[in-house]
Design a protein around this motif. Structure first.
Motif, PDB file in Angstrom:
ATOM      1  N   ASN A  98       0.848  -1.195   0.000  1.00  0.00           N
ATOM      2  CA  ASN A  98       0.000   0.000   0.000  1.00  0.00           C
ATOM      3  C   ASN A  98       0.885   1.246   0.000  1.00  0.00           C
ATOM      4  N   PRO A  99       1.113   1.821  -1.173  1.00  0.00           N
ATOM      5  CA  PRO A  99       2.040   2.959  -1.279  1.00  0.00           C
ATOM      6  C   PRO A  99       1.588   4.207  -0.531  1.00  0.00           C
ATOM      7  N   TYR A 100       0.314   4.287  -0.139  1.00  0.00           N
ATOM      8  CA  TYR A 100      -0.165   5.464   0.578  1.00  0.00           C
ATOM      9  C   TYR A 100       0.123   5.388   2.077  1.00  0.00           C
ATOM     10  N   THR A 101       0.606   4.248   2.551  1.00  0.00           N
ATOM     11  CA  THR A 101       0.939   4.101   3.966  1.00  0.00           C
ATOM     12  C   THR A 101       2.406   4.412   4.183  1.00  0.00           C
ATOM     13  N   ASP A 102       2.721   4.952   5.356  1.00  0.00           N
ATOM     14  CA  ASP A 102       4.102   5.303   5.691  1.00  0.00           C
ATOM     15  C   ASP A 102       4.683   4.414   6.779  1.00  0.00           C
ATOM     16  N   GLY A 103       3.856   3.591   7.382  1.00  0.00           N
ATOM     17  CA  GLY A 103       4.362   2.699   8.422  1.00  0.00           C
ATOM     18  C   GLY A 103       3.244   1.902   9.042  1.00  0.00           C
ATOM     19  N   CYS A 104       3.593   0.792   9.665  1.00  0.00           N
ATOM     20  CA  CYS A 104       2.612  -0.038  10.361  1.00  0.00           C
ATOM     21  C   CYS A 104       3.284  -0.631  11.590  1.00  0.00           C
ATOM     22  N   VAL A 105       2.576  -0.587  12.708  1.00  0.00           N
ATOM     23  CA  VAL A 105       3.102  -1.128  13.952  1.00  0.00           C
ATOM     24  C   VAL A 105       2.051  -2.019  14.591  1.00  0.00           C
ATOM     25  N   ILE A 106       2.489  -3.150  15.133  1.00  0.00           N
ATOM     26  CA  ILE A 106       1.621  -4.062  15.874  1.00  0.00           C
ATOM     27  C   ILE A 106       2.215  -4.224  17.263  1.00  0.00           C
ATOM     28  N   VAL A 125       8.541   0.683   8.608  1.00  0.00           N
ATOM     29  CA  VAL A 125       8.480   2.092   8.228  1.00  0.00           C
ATOM     30  C   VAL A 125       9.047   2.261   6.828  1.00  0.00           C
ATOM     31  N   ARG A 126       8.338   3.050   6.012  1.00  0.00           N
ATOM     32  CA  ARG A 126       8.824   3.351   4.671  1.00  0.00           C
ATOM     33  C   ARG A 126       9.912   4.425   4.758  1.00  0.00           C
ATOM     34  N   GLY A 129      13.622   6.450  -0.822  1.00  0.00           N
ATOM     35  CA  GLY A 129      13.866   5.500  -1.895  1.00  0.00           C
ATOM     36  C   GLY A 129      12.876   4.356  -1.892  1.00  0.00           C
ATOM     37  N   ASP A 130      11.782   4.487  -1.118  1.00  0.00           N
ATOM     38  CA  ASP A 130      10.724   3.497  -1.033  1.00  0.00           C
ATOM     39  C   ASP A 130      11.184   2.183  -0.406  1.00  0.00           C
ATOM     40  N   SER A 131      12.302   2.193   0.298  1.00  0.00           N
ATOM     41  CA  SER A 131      12.722   1.000   1.019  1.00  0.00           C
ATOM     42  C   SER A 131      11.944   0.914   2.334  1.00  0.00           C
ATOM     43  N   ASP A 198       0.225   4.127   9.697  1.00  0.00           N
ATOM     44  CA  ASP A 198       0.513   5.560   9.650  1.00  0.00           C
ATOM     45  C   ASP A 198       0.359   6.142   8.260  1.00  0.00           C
ATOM     46  N   MET A 199      -0.004   7.425   8.248  1.00  0.00           N
ATOM     47  CA  MET A 199      -0.001   8.241   7.039  1.00  0.00           C
ATOM     48  C   MET A 199       0.518   9.606   7.447  1.00  0.00           C
ATOM     49  N   SER A 200       1.624  10.046   6.868  1.00  0.00           N
ATOM     50  CA  SER A 200       2.259  11.279   7.311  1.00  0.00           C
ATOM     51  C   SER A 200       1.408  12.494   6.976  1.00  0.00           C
TER      52      SER A 200
END
Length: 317
Positions: A98-106, A125-126, A129-131, A198-200
């Protein structure tokens, strides 16, 4: 000669009185046209601004729904496959696909995982360079963070604004982000943790900056406390509010605007923003406690009207 003189005098007086009657009527007609056109220009500006506002609102909702869908799609997997490797993979996939997300935490409660006596958390976390950088099983106190305790207390998924620490899991980065947090439960309905995507806010601001009805118009996006969620000035996204920018004596209209927006209302009003009279149209963002507004300076709106004014003045002269 006397008769001719009387006739000339009568025709002059008649012409004079007709002129006296015609001039006020002419000025009154022009004045009514002038006033009517100003109202028409403002009505057209309101319709134009609301049209762009609705379009931008739909774009934001599309991004938000994408984040919500990605989180919901993996939340039931996280509840079913409660293993460190699986949870780490789920957090990674949310960001990767999902390119619109900037990170995910569980994050899980203590002792949910038998092999971990300490609380377990995994985060992806994105980066530039999209890594994607992924860290798991770190000792990190997240129980007092908004993204964790808000959905835990309210027992439902919600959009939350929170401050990212520069030392979060040792991954670097800081700033304000919007996150969609959803509580996780065991099969017997016991709270076990939270999945948060997350979404910045900078990303949201970039989305809003792409469309504008006038050259100097811009968008404001605030939360229920008046904090800036989206603004062209990125320095306001961290800890400034719409109320903190207003002087109680000089900017009463801006404070009124803030209360209207934080109350979840919609409409339009004139306000003095940055010492410029501006038309502001605002609407709540569905599914959140946020409110979106578009600010259109009056100088942009009345540009064509002012040009028309010069033409009218020339005609009057």
């Amino acid at each position: 000669m006397i008769k001719e003189s009387i006739r000339r005098s009568f025709s002059f007086k008649l012409s004079f009185w007709i002129l006296l009657l015609a001039i006020p009527m002419f000025f009154a007609s022009v004045g009514m046209l002038y006033s009517r056109m100003r109202t028409m220009v403002r009505d057209e500006a309101v319709q134009r601004a609301n049209g762009v506002l609705d379009a931008s609102l739909q774009r934001i909702c599309r991004y938000l729904v994408t984040v919500e869908t990605a989180t919901n799609a993996y939340s039931w997997l996280a509840e079913r496959y409660v293993q460190p490797d699986s949870l780490t993979a789920f957090a990674y996939r949310v960001v990767h696909f999902n390119p619109y997300t900037d990170g995910c935490v569980i994050g899980l409660e203590p002792h949910v995982l038998p092999q971990y006596s300490e609380p377990f958390i995994t985060c992806s976390v994105r980066k530039e360079g999209d890594s994607i950088l992924t860290v798991g099983a770190q000792q990190y106190n997240y129980f007092d963070k908004e993204w964790y305790f808000v959905p835990q207390d309210r027992k439902k998924a919600e959009w939350v604004i929170y401050q990212v620490s520069s030392k979060r899991l040792g991954m670097g980065g800081e700033g304000m982000v919007a996150t969609y947090s959803k509580p996780l439960y065991t099969a017997d309905h016991q709270f076990m943790g939270v999945i948060s995507t997350d979404m910045s806010l900078l990303h949201l601001s970039d989305i809003l900056a792409e469309e504008k009805p006038y050259p100097h118009s811009y968008f404001l996006l605030i939360d229920e406390e008046g904090r800036y969620v989206g603004h062209p000035d990125s320095t306001r996204l961290f800890n400034k509010t719409i109320f903190g920018q207003a002087d109680l004596q000089k900017n009463k209209d801006l404070i009124a605007l803030g209360y209207e927006m934080t109350s979840g209302r919609q409409g339009e009003m004139m306000a003095l923003i940055n010492n410029k009279p501006s038309l502001v149209c605002f609407k709540p963002v569905p599914g959140t406690t946020w409110s979106l507004a578009i600010v259109c300076p009056e100088s942009d709106i009345l540009k064509a009207y002012n040009r028309f004014s010069y033409i009218v003045l020339s005609l009057l002269v």
